[in-house]
Design an enzyme around this catalytic site. Structure first.
Site, mmCIF file in Angstrom:
data_model
loop_
_atom_site.group_PDB
_atom_site.id
_atom_site.type_symbol
_atom_site.label_atom_id
_atom_site.label_comp_id
_atom_site.label_asym_id
_atom_site.label_seq_id
_atom_site.Cartn_x
_atom_site.Cartn_y
_atom_site.Cartn_z
ATOM 1 N N ASN A 115 0.818 -1.212 0.000
ATOM 2 C CA ASN A 115 0.000 0.000 0.000
ATOM 3 C C ASN A 115 0.864 1.281 0.000
ATOM 4 O O ASN A 115 2.024 1.253 -0.393
ATOM 5 C CB ASN A 115 -1.051 -0.014 1.109
ATOM 6 C CG ASN A 115 -2.311 0.686 0.624
ATOM 7 O OD1 ASN A 115 -2.395 1.900 0.683
ATOM 8 N ND2 ASN A 115 -3.260 -0.066 0.085
ATOM 9 N N ARG A 116 0.264 2.399 0.442
ATOM 10 C CA ARG A 116 0.845 3.716 0.143
ATOM 11 C C ARG A 116 1.735 4.279 1.242
ATOM 12 O O ARG A 116 1.447 4.099 2.428
ATOM 13 C CB ARG A 116 -0.278 4.716 -0.136
ATOM 14 C CG ARG A 116 -1.018 4.388 -1.416
ATOM 15 C CD ARG A 116 -2.243 5.266 -1.635
ATOM 16 N NE ARG A 116 -2.865 4.933 -2.928
ATOM 17 C CZ ARG A 116 -3.647 3.870 -3.132
ATOM 18 N NH1 ARG A 116 -3.942 3.052 -2.134
ATOM 19 N NH2 ARG A 116 -4.137 3.623 -4.329
ATOM 20 N N HIS A 141 2.803 0.232 -3.167
ATOM 21 C CA HIS A 141 3.240 -1.168 -3.317
ATOM 22 C C HIS A 141 4.722 -1.316 -3.652
ATOM 23 O O HIS A 141 5.101 -2.101 -4.522
ATOM 24 C CB HIS A 141 2.389 -1.866 -4.372
ATOM 25 C CG HIS A 141 0.950 -2.044 -3.994
ATOM 26 N ND1 HIS A 141 0.523 -2.181 -2.689
ATOM 27 C CD2 HIS A 141 -0.192 -2.120 -4.754
ATOM 28 C CE1 HIS A 141 -0.801 -2.333 -2.672
ATOM 29 N NE2 HIS A 141 -1.262 -2.289 -3.901
ATOM 30 N N HIS A 214 -1.239 -10.031 -3.182
ATOM 31 C CA HIS A 214 -2.290 -9.194 -3.771
ATOM 32 C C HIS A 214 -3.232 -10.001 -4.677
ATOM 33 O O HIS A 214 -3.563 -9.561 -5.783
ATOM 34 C CB HIS A 214 -1.648 -8.040 -4.537
ATOM 35 C CG HIS A 214 -2.503 -6.825 -4.668
ATOM 36 N ND1 HIS A 214 -3.730 -6.835 -5.287
ATOM 37 C CD2 HIS A 214 -2.313 -5.551 -4.261
ATOM 38 C CE1 HIS A 214 -4.244 -5.625 -5.265
ATOM 39 N NE2 HIS A 214 -3.403 -4.817 -4.638
ATOM 40 N N TYR A 216 -6.632 -11.323 -6.183
ATOM 41 C CA TYR A 216 -8.021 -10.864 -6.296
ATOM 42 C C TYR A 216 -8.878 -12.120 -6.363
ATOM 43 O O TYR A 216 -8.631 -12.994 -7.191
ATOM 44 C CB TYR A 216 -8.258 -10.111 -7.597
ATOM 45 C CG TYR A 216 -7.644 -8.753 -7.745
ATOM 46 C CD1 TYR A 216 -6.273 -8.567 -7.692
ATOM 47 C CD2 TYR A 216 -8.450 -7.647 -8.014
ATOM 48 C CE1 TYR A 216 -5.725 -7.307 -7.893
ATOM 49 C CE2 TYR A 216 -7.899 -6.390 -8.210
ATOM 50 C CZ TYR A 216 -6.531 -6.233 -8.146
ATOM 51 O OH TYR A 216 -5.976 -4.994 -8.353
ATOM 52 N N ASP A 286 -11.667 0.617 -0.522
ATOM 53 C CA ASP A 286 -10.222 0.563 -0.733
ATOM 54 C C ASP A 286 -9.573 1.083 0.546
ATOM 55 O O ASP A 286 -8.950 2.134 0.566
ATOM 56 C CB ASP A 286 -9.838 1.414 -1.956
ATOM 57 C CG ASP A 286 -8.405 1.157 -2.403
ATOM 58 O OD1 ASP A 286 -7.703 0.394 -1.709
ATOM 59 O OD2 ASP A 286 -8.002 1.725 -3.432
ATOM 60 N N GLN A 321 -6.368 -4.904 4.039
ATOM 61 C CA GLN A 321 -6.863 -3.975 3.029
ATOM 62 C C GLN A 321 -7.950 -4.699 2.241
ATOM 63 O O GLN A 321 -7.702 -5.750 1.657
ATOM 64 C CB GLN A 321 -5.732 -3.563 2.071
ATOM 65 C CG GLN A 321 -6.111 -2.498 1.055
ATOM 66 C CD GLN A 321 -6.031 -1.076 1.625
ATOM 67 O OE1 GLN A 321 -5.501 -0.866 2.709
ATOM 68 N NE2 GLN A 321 -6.554 -0.123 0.899
ATOM 69 N N GLU A 349 -5.886 -7.965 1.495
ATOM 70 C CA GLU A 349 -4.441 -7.995 1.700
ATOM 71 C C GLU A 349 -4.139 -7.845 3.183
ATOM 72 O O GLU A 349 -4.333 -6.772 3.746
ATOM 73 C CB GLU A 349 -3.796 -6.849 0.918
ATOM 74 C CG GLU A 349 -4.130 -6.850 -0.566
ATOM 75 C CD GLU A 349 -4.182 -5.431 -1.116
ATOM 76 O OE1 GLU A 349 -3.141 -4.762 -1.139
ATOM 77 O OE2 GLU A 349 -5.275 -4.986 -1.507
HETATM 78 C C1 BGC Z 1 -4.791 -0.463 -3.392
HETATM 79 C C2 BGC Z 1 -5.607 0.143 -4.519
HETATM 80 C C3 BGC Z 1 -4.912 -0.160 -5.805
HETATM 81 C C4 BGC Z 1 -4.785 -1.651 -5.953
HETATM 82 C C5 BGC Z 1 -4.077 -2.067 -7.203
HETATM 83 C C6 BGC Z 1 -4.735 -1.931 -3.622
HETATM 84 O O1 BGC Z 1 -3.997 -2.532 -2.601
HETATM 85 O O2 BGC Z 1 -5.299 -0.140 -2.139
HETATM 86 O O3 BGC Z 1 -5.776 1.520 -4.336
HETATM 87 O O4 BGC Z 1 -5.628 0.365 -6.886
HETATM 88 O O5 BGC Z 1 -4.095 -2.164 -4.850
HETATM 89 O O6 BGC Z 1 -2.952 -1.329 -7.410
#
Ligand code: BGC
Length: 384
Positions: A115-116, A141, A214, A216, A286, A321, A349
């Protein structure tokens, strides 16, 4: 009378036939012996070969590639024993090799920091570090060439109850702006119903680290449509609200009375378009949820009412997340060739909270020489 007893016998026979059918479903009968094989998945532009390992155990089959440590496919049975690939992915290496950054990170290992990190900067022991800004104005990431783009060294093994694949990658000091040589090892283990991920890292200089996977999920099968009907449960009474750039404000807010409350199983889409500013910021969910309790515990459960597939996620991490696939915009076509649109998969996540290096009130993500970063997450499949 006669008719009634004949009817009863017919019902009895039908019930027996039903029993026999259920006994002969592949899920019950044909569980293969745990096995691990490999095939060549593709070759990168510089000539590096990327291998795909296929792990089978019990009713599950997981395919993991050495590029990004990506879970490329994961087959799990529905309530009738029918298998479907429940992760979003691509059929070939070209799909994964970055065209745009940030991409979707389908199935990938994320590092060094999931994440950020706000404005791509943090200060540790008085020294300020700068990371690539790949999600304006923030670093996402692990930066432009995160662990999702690395080719990992693979070591397959048989375990007591299944098979495992250990992946190793040593990130050089200063890579993507992060201090310290980070020796990282991630082990995927597949047993009869569970994919387990163990993360380990050590450093030779103080640094920050937050690894995750990550994947999905689409429990109906990738490429079959949206996940808004899936019922989600999160073991979390609080979450970390964000600003419009999806950076936590530092607040730990209660979920009670908001669309963020998933303490009881709730369809993902039930409140996703509610007039709630947090949902507008993320174009859906998100956010990081603050998991209740501590130690290794159940974090999340997803149920697909149609197929009956249930995914239970446990972890020792403080947060998770939940991202509802908001930025999937129809430009990508997945493993089975179908288009992925908004909400066609959800990511869960397990992690430390986003932007922890800049948030003194969040649990620390600092790793120092002599310490070992060690965490585990399990993904367990059932059907009912
Ligand atoms: C983030 C999203 C992002 C996605 C794919 C997630 O973990 O929180 O904001 O778009 O990953 O990059």
């Amino acid at each position: 009378m006669l008719i009634r007893s004949m009817k009863a016998r017919l019902i009895g026979l039908a019930a027996m036939a039903g029993l026999m059918t259920s006994l002969s479903t592949p899920a019950v009968e044909a569980a293969p012996r745990p096995d691990i094989t490999k095939d060549l998945f593709g070759t990168l532009a510089d000539g590096t070969q990327v291998w795909r390992y296929t792990l089978t155990s019990g009713v599950l089959r997981a395919r993991i590639i050495t590029y990004g440590g990506i879970v490329q496919q994961l087959d799990a049975p529905d309530r009738h024993g029918h298998q479907a690939d429940v992760v979003l992915g691509f059929p070939d290496l070209a799909g994964y090799v970055d065209k745009n950054n940030p991409g979707p990170y389908f199935g990938a290992l994320i590092g060094r920091y999931g994440n950020r990190i706000a404005k791509g900067t943090f200060t540790l022991d008085g020294k300020t570090y700068h990371l690539p800004i790949n999600n304006d104005p923030n670093s996402l990431h692990g930066g432009t060439k995160g662990f999702d783009t690395k080719v990992w060294t693979a070591t397959p093994a048989k375990t007591g109850d299944g098979v495992s694949l250990r992946l190793d990658y040593t990130s050089p000091d200063g890579e993507m702006g992060y201090p310290g040589t980070l020796k990282t090892s991630v082990t995927y283990s597949l047993s009869a119903r569970t994919l387990r991920v163990d993360y380990r890292a050590t450093t030779d200089k103080p640094t920050v680290v937050n690894l995750t996977n990550h994947s999905y999920w689409n429990l109906a099968g990738e490429g079959t449509g949206g996940i808004y009907g899936d019922r989600l449960q999160l073991n979390a009474s609080h979450y970390t609200p964000v600003d419009s750039t999806l950076i936590p404000t530092g607040q730990i807010a209660p979920v009670a009375g908001t669309p963020m409350d998933f303490r009881r199983p709730t369809p993902v889409g039930a409140r996703i378009r509610d007039n709630f500013q947090q949902l507008a910021f993320g174009q859906g969910y998100d956010h990081n949820w603050v998991l209740d309790g501590s130690g290794f515990r159940l974090a999340a459960r997803v149920t697909d009412p149609d197929s009956g597939r249930v995914l239970s996620i446990s972890t020792d991490q403080p947060g998770i997340q939940f991202y509802s696939g908001n930025f999937l915009d129809g430009t990508l076509y997945g493993t089975s060739g179908h288009q992925y649109r908004q909400g066609d998969g959800l990511a869960l996540e397990t992690q430390h909270f986003p932007d922890s290096p800049n948030q003194p009130n969040f649990p620390s993500t600092v790793l120092r020489p002599g310490q070992t970063y060690q965490t585990a997450t399990t993904f367990t499949f059932s059907a009912h």
